[in-house]
Design a protein around this motif. Structure first.
Motif, PDB file in Angstrom:
ATOM      1  N   ASN A  30       8.911  -8.047   6.785  1.00 55.04           N
ATOM      2  CA  ASN A  30       9.291  -7.576   5.456  1.00 55.04           C
ATOM      3  C   ASN A  30      10.249  -6.404   5.527  1.00 55.04           C
ATOM      4  O   ASN A  30      11.227  -6.338   4.778  1.00 55.04           O
ATOM      5  CB  ASN A  30       8.046  -7.153   4.672  1.00 55.04           C
ATOM      6  CG  ASN A  30       7.280  -8.368   4.165  1.00 55.04           C
ATOM      7  OD1 ASN A  30       7.843  -9.454   4.040  1.00 55.04           O
ATOM      8  ND2 ASN A  30       6.007  -8.184   3.883  1.00 55.04           N
ATOM      9  N   THR A  31       9.968  -5.470   6.432  1.00 59.37           N
ATOM     10  CA  THR A  31      10.813  -4.277   6.519  1.00 59.37           C
ATOM     11  C   THR A  31      12.266  -4.668   6.776  1.00 59.37           C
ATOM     12  O   THR A  31      13.176  -4.232   6.066  1.00 59.37           O
ATOM     13  CB  THR A  31      10.313  -3.347   7.649  1.00 59.37           C
ATOM     14  OG1 THR A  31       8.980  -2.958   7.318  1.00 59.37           O
ATOM     15  CG2 THR A  31      11.187  -2.119   7.793  1.00 59.37           C
ATOM     16  N   PHE A  32      12.491  -5.512   7.774  1.00 58.40           N
ATOM     17  CA  PHE A  32      13.875  -5.844   8.118  1.00 58.40           C
ATOM     18  C   PHE A  32      14.489  -6.846   7.142  1.00 58.40           C
ATOM     19  O   PHE A  32      15.697  -6.831   6.917  1.00 58.40           O
ATOM     20  CB  PHE A  32      13.975  -6.261   9.584  1.00 58.40           C
ATOM     21  CG  PHE A  32      13.827  -5.061  10.479  1.00 58.40           C
ATOM     22  CD1 PHE A  32      14.916  -4.260  10.748  1.00 58.40           C
ATOM     23  CD2 PHE A  32      12.584  -4.678  10.954  1.00 58.40           C
ATOM     24  CE1 PHE A  32      14.785  -3.105  11.508  1.00 58.40           C
ATOM     25  CE2 PHE A  32      12.433  -3.526  11.718  1.00 58.40           C
ATOM     26  CZ  PHE A  32      13.524  -2.737  11.997  1.00 58.40           C
ATOM     27  N   GLY A  33      13.665  -7.681   6.539  1.00 57.64           N
ATOM     28  CA  GLY A  33      14.176  -8.527   5.461  1.00 57.64           C
ATOM     29  C   GLY A  33      14.777  -7.656   4.371  1.00 57.64           C
ATOM     30  O   GLY A  33      15.917  -7.857   3.928  1.00 57.64           O
ATOM     31  N   SER A  34      14.031  -6.642   3.961  1.00 55.80           N
ATOM     32  CA  SER A  34      14.511  -5.736   2.902  1.00 55.80           C
ATOM     33  C   SER A  34      15.765  -4.998   3.335  1.00 55.80           C
ATOM     34  O   SER A  34      16.743  -4.913   2.586  1.00 55.80           O
ATOM     35  CB  SER A  34      13.424  -4.714   2.549  1.00 55.80           C
ATOM     36  OG  SER A  34      12.354  -5.356   1.908  1.00 55.80           O
ATOM     37  N   ILE A  35      15.741  -4.443   4.546  1.00 52.79           N
ATOM     38  CA  ILE A  35      16.893  -3.661   5.011  1.00 52.79           C
ATOM     39  C   ILE A  35      18.157  -4.511   5.006  1.00 52.79           C
ATOM     40  O   ILE A  35      19.204  -4.081   4.520  1.00 52.79           O
ATOM     41  CB  ILE A  35      16.652  -3.118   6.435  1.00 52.79           C
ATOM     42  CG1 ILE A  35      15.548  -2.062   6.416  1.00 52.79           C
ATOM     43  CG2 ILE A  35      17.940  -2.554   7.031  1.00 52.79           C
ATOM     44  CD1 ILE A  35      15.046  -1.669   7.799  1.00 52.79           C
ATOM     45  N   PHE A  36      18.069  -5.734   5.522  1.00 46.02           N
ATOM     46  CA  PHE A  36      19.306  -6.507   5.659  1.00 46.02           C
ATOM     47  C   PHE A  36      19.769  -7.130   4.354  1.00 46.02           C
ATOM     48  O   PHE A  36      20.971  -7.351   4.175  1.00 46.02           O
ATOM     49  CB  PHE A  36      19.202  -7.501   6.825  1.00 46.02           C
ATOM     50  CG  PHE A  36      19.310  -6.758   8.123  1.00 46.02           C
ATOM     51  CD1 PHE A  36      20.538  -6.264   8.539  1.00 46.02           C
ATOM     52  CD2 PHE A  36      18.190  -6.450   8.866  1.00 46.02           C
ATOM     53  CE1 PHE A  36      20.649  -5.509   9.689  1.00 46.02           C
ATOM     54  CE2 PHE A  36      18.279  -5.698  10.028  1.00 46.02           C
ATOM     55  CZ  PHE A  36      19.513  -5.216  10.445  1.00 46.02           C
ATOM     56  N   ARG A  37      18.861  -7.357   3.430  1.00 43.76           N
ATOM     57  CA  ARG A  37      19.337  -7.772   2.096  1.00 43.76           C
ATOM     58  C   ARG A  37      20.027  -6.600   1.397  1.00 43.76           C
ATOM     59  O   ARG A  37      21.050  -6.786   0.736  1.00 43.76           O
ATOM     60  CB  ARG A  37      18.179  -8.325   1.269  1.00 43.76           C
ATOM     61  CG  ARG A  37      17.784  -9.756   1.660  1.00 43.76           C
ATOM     62  CD  ARG A  37      16.746 -10.341   0.720  1.00 43.76           C
ATOM     63  NE  ARG A  37      15.485  -9.619   0.793  1.00 43.76           N
ATOM     64  CZ  ARG A  37      14.484  -9.911   1.622  1.00 43.76           C
ATOM     65  NH1 ARG A  37      14.592 -10.936   2.450  1.00 43.76           N
ATOM     66  NH2 ARG A  37      13.387  -9.199   1.625  1.00 43.76           N
ATOM     67  N   ILE A  38      19.490  -5.389   1.570  1.00 42.02           N
ATOM     68  CA  ILE A  38      20.129  -4.223   0.955  1.00 42.02           C
ATOM     69  C   ILE A  38      21.479  -3.941   1.618  1.00 42.02           C
ATOM     70  O   ILE A  38      22.471  -3.663   0.948  1.00 42.02           O
ATOM     71  CB  ILE A  38      19.204  -2.985   1.030  1.00 42.02           C
ATOM     72  CG1 ILE A  38      18.000  -3.198   0.110  1.00 42.02           C
ATOM     73  CG2 ILE A  38      19.958  -1.714   0.654  1.00 42.02           C
ATOM     74  CD1 ILE A  38      16.899  -2.164   0.267  1.00 42.02           C
ATOM     75  N   ARG A  39      21.514  -4.045   2.935  1.00 39.63           N
ATOM     76  CA  ARG A  39      22.777  -3.832   3.644  1.00 39.63           C
ATOM     77  C   ARG A  39      23.849  -4.793   3.102  1.00 39.63           C
ATOM     78  O   ARG A  39      24.987  -4.405   2.840  1.00 39.63           O
ATOM     79  CB  ARG A  39      22.587  -4.039   5.155  1.00 39.63           C
ATOM     80  CG  ARG A  39      23.854  -3.744   5.957  1.00 39.63           C
ATOM     81  CD  ARG A  39      23.669  -3.956   7.463  1.00 39.63           C
ATOM     82  NE  ARG A  39      24.979  -4.056   8.065  1.00 39.63           N
ATOM     83  CZ  ARG A  39      25.486  -3.187   8.952  1.00 39.63           C
ATOM     84  NH1 ARG A  39      24.782  -2.173   9.395  1.00 39.63           N
ATOM     85  NH2 ARG A  39      26.718  -3.335   9.407  1.00 39.63           N
TER      86      ARG A  39
END
Ligand code: ATP
Ligand code: MN
Length: 484
Positions: free
Chosen positions: A128-137
């Protein structure tokens, strides 16, 4: 045909009205031999697939393991359980790829650390953490293009391989096809023993770019307003949480802009892309805010932030950035209790010193408690191309400092006066013959112009609240590390 699938993010926004759908994704969990939490990367929220007991045979059910991939067809109905509004009642369940759950490198239940996840960066997108980060990026990148496009800027692709060292100071990566087999000594040499770069691919020494600015100025002094957005390389051996060897930079360059216009644009730009993420990535930001709050619980009281992540972003949107000169900043720092109690690792020695990140962070986090634009730095600590002020001591530079990060933007009004530029280059031993094309813009229709560079990863860090820059780029390149 695979493309008939609906993305889970889209599906979850609908009302459950018995619609027939196909979803595909990876298993996050499987409970009671019946409930599959399936995720497809479009959101952190999973669709709950219900495999009615008795309907599917055991050999299939055994293959529903952590991170195995599936195609599920079925009907969307209101969920009987709490926690989700809809279920997907499975009509067919098709394995796309098995996953040996025992051997899968990320056991979600054990709360893997960020450090560990860097070692399995090929799978960390599935958390979840990296899913969120890369969608925001992604959203921030998209917002950047939208911001400049809507203002009529031209996206200019400046070269990645260059023969000039724009900053005059950057540590650069050499690009070469020369053999470096010392033993057989195949490297072509001049008579004096130095390497003969005439034999090299480009017939001269070349490097990976540290900035697209100088080429950007060539574009701006014809097209008006341009921006670049591309990879940048610095072989600096600094193992910090804010430096990468390969990072992305956005460099707008504007004709007919002075320093104040430049600051106004930079502030508007930063606010625009933050607003874009708040509007379009609400769920992901809320998830990361929660994560950060939990992480901060481990810290002593005085190390915790006063504001949550989203509060912090909204605060930045709703307040003007503080604008002060370098000279004022030195006064504030010198007079601070922090300095008087000798709490800075690098003491404030006086006017002319370069600011360390601890000083920048003191100004934004302790003194002003908001982003700060510092301007008019001593010429001795800034690059040759910055416009010289009338006082003979300072240049029209501006850096933007952000809480938690320090320097996020570096920019300036450029020196458009040929004699002044040439004189400064001479003083700084910048070879004018290599930059003849740059100097030409000052000979033929020179205009006042300005620009800045925003480090993309530092911006993503600011918006996501991630403390280490290695966690906001897919595959970080840092000293002694180039896996994946
Ligand atoms: P710093 O003092 O933090 O090293 P800098 O003065 O070298 O920064 P500039 O040359 O002005 O930075 O580059 C413009 C922007 O690029 C910086 O404001 C920062 O956001 C970003 N940046 C610079 N170096 C790096 C790096 N090694 N990794 C990631 N971002 C960087
Ligand atoms: Mn640097």
């Amino acid at each position: 045909m695979f493309n008939k699938r609906v993305k889970i993010r889209e599906l979850l926004a609908q009302e459950p009205t018995g619609q027939e759908v196909t979803v595909m994704g990876w298993v996050r969990s499987f409970r009671n031999n019946q409930f599959i939490a399936l995720n497809d990367g479009s959101t952190n929220n999973n669709i709950q697939v219900v495999a009615e007991l008795g309907k599917f045979d055991d050999t299939l059910l055994k293959r529903i393991t952590l991170s195995a991939s599936f195609k599920v067809k079925g009907t969307i109905v209101p969920s009987l359980g709490k926690g989700q509004k809809m279920d997907l009642n499975a009509a067919t369940i098709e394995v796309l790829g098995d996953s040996d759950a025992e051997k899968y490198p990320i056991q979600l239940r054990n709360r893997p650390t960020l450090e560990y996840l860097r070692e399995v960066a090929h799978f960390r997108f599935r958390t979840n953490t990296f899913g969120s980060i890369f969608r925001i990026r992604h959203s921030l990148a998209f917002a950047i293009h939208k911001f400049f496009n809507d203002k009529g800027f031209v996206y200019l692709h400046t070269p990645i391989i260059t023969a000039s060292d724009a900053e005059g100071a950057g540590e650069m990566f050499r690009v070469t096809t020369l053999p470096f087999d010392e033993e057989k000594n195949k490297t072509p040499r001049n008579e004096d023993g130095t390497i003969d770069f005439k034999e090299d691919f480009f017939g001269r020494p070349t490097n990976l770019t540290v900035s697209g600015q100088l080429e950007g100025e060539l574009g701006a002094t014809a097209l008006g307003d341009i921006y670049t957005f591309g990879p940048t390389f610095r072989a600096e051996n600094s193992n910090t949480t804010r430096h990468l060897a390969e990072f992305w930079m956005i460099e707008p360059e504007m004709a007919f802009y002075d320093l104040e216009d430049n600051m106004n644009l930079a502030e508007e730009f930063i606010k625009y892309i933050i607003q874009y993420a708040i509007t379009n990535n609400r769920d992901d930001l809320e998830f990361l805010a929660q994560r950060l709050a939990e992480e901060e619980k481990q810290l002593p009281q005085d190390k915790r932030s006063d504001m949550g992540l989203i509060e912090k972003l909204e605060f930045v949107l709703n307040n003007n950035f503080e604008r002060i000169t370098y000279t004022e900043a030195i006064d504030i720092l010198r007079e601070s209790n922090h300095n008087k109690k000798k709490k800075f690792q690098y003491p404030i020695t006086g006017w002319g010193m370069d600011l360390q990140s601890e000083h920048e962070r003191y100004l934004v986090e302790k003194h002003f408690k908001k982003p700060v634009i510092l301007s008019n730095y001593p010429r001795e600590i800034k690059a040759f191309y910055m416009r010289q002020n009338e006082d003979g001591k300072t240049v029209a530079a501006m850096d933007i400092l952000a809480p938690g990060i320090g320097e996020i933007v570096g920019g300036s009004q450029r020196e458009e006066r040929l004699e002044k530029l040439e004189a400064r280059m001479k003083e700084m031993h910048i070879p004018a013959d290599e930059l003849w094309w740059y100097l030409d813009t000052r000979k033929f229709g020179s205009v006042p112009h300005a620009g800045f560079g925003l480090g993309f990863e530092r911006m993503v860090q600011f918006v996501t609240g991630m403390t280490n820059i290695r966690d906001v780029i897919a595959f970080p390149r840092t000293p002694k590390s180039a896996e994946f």
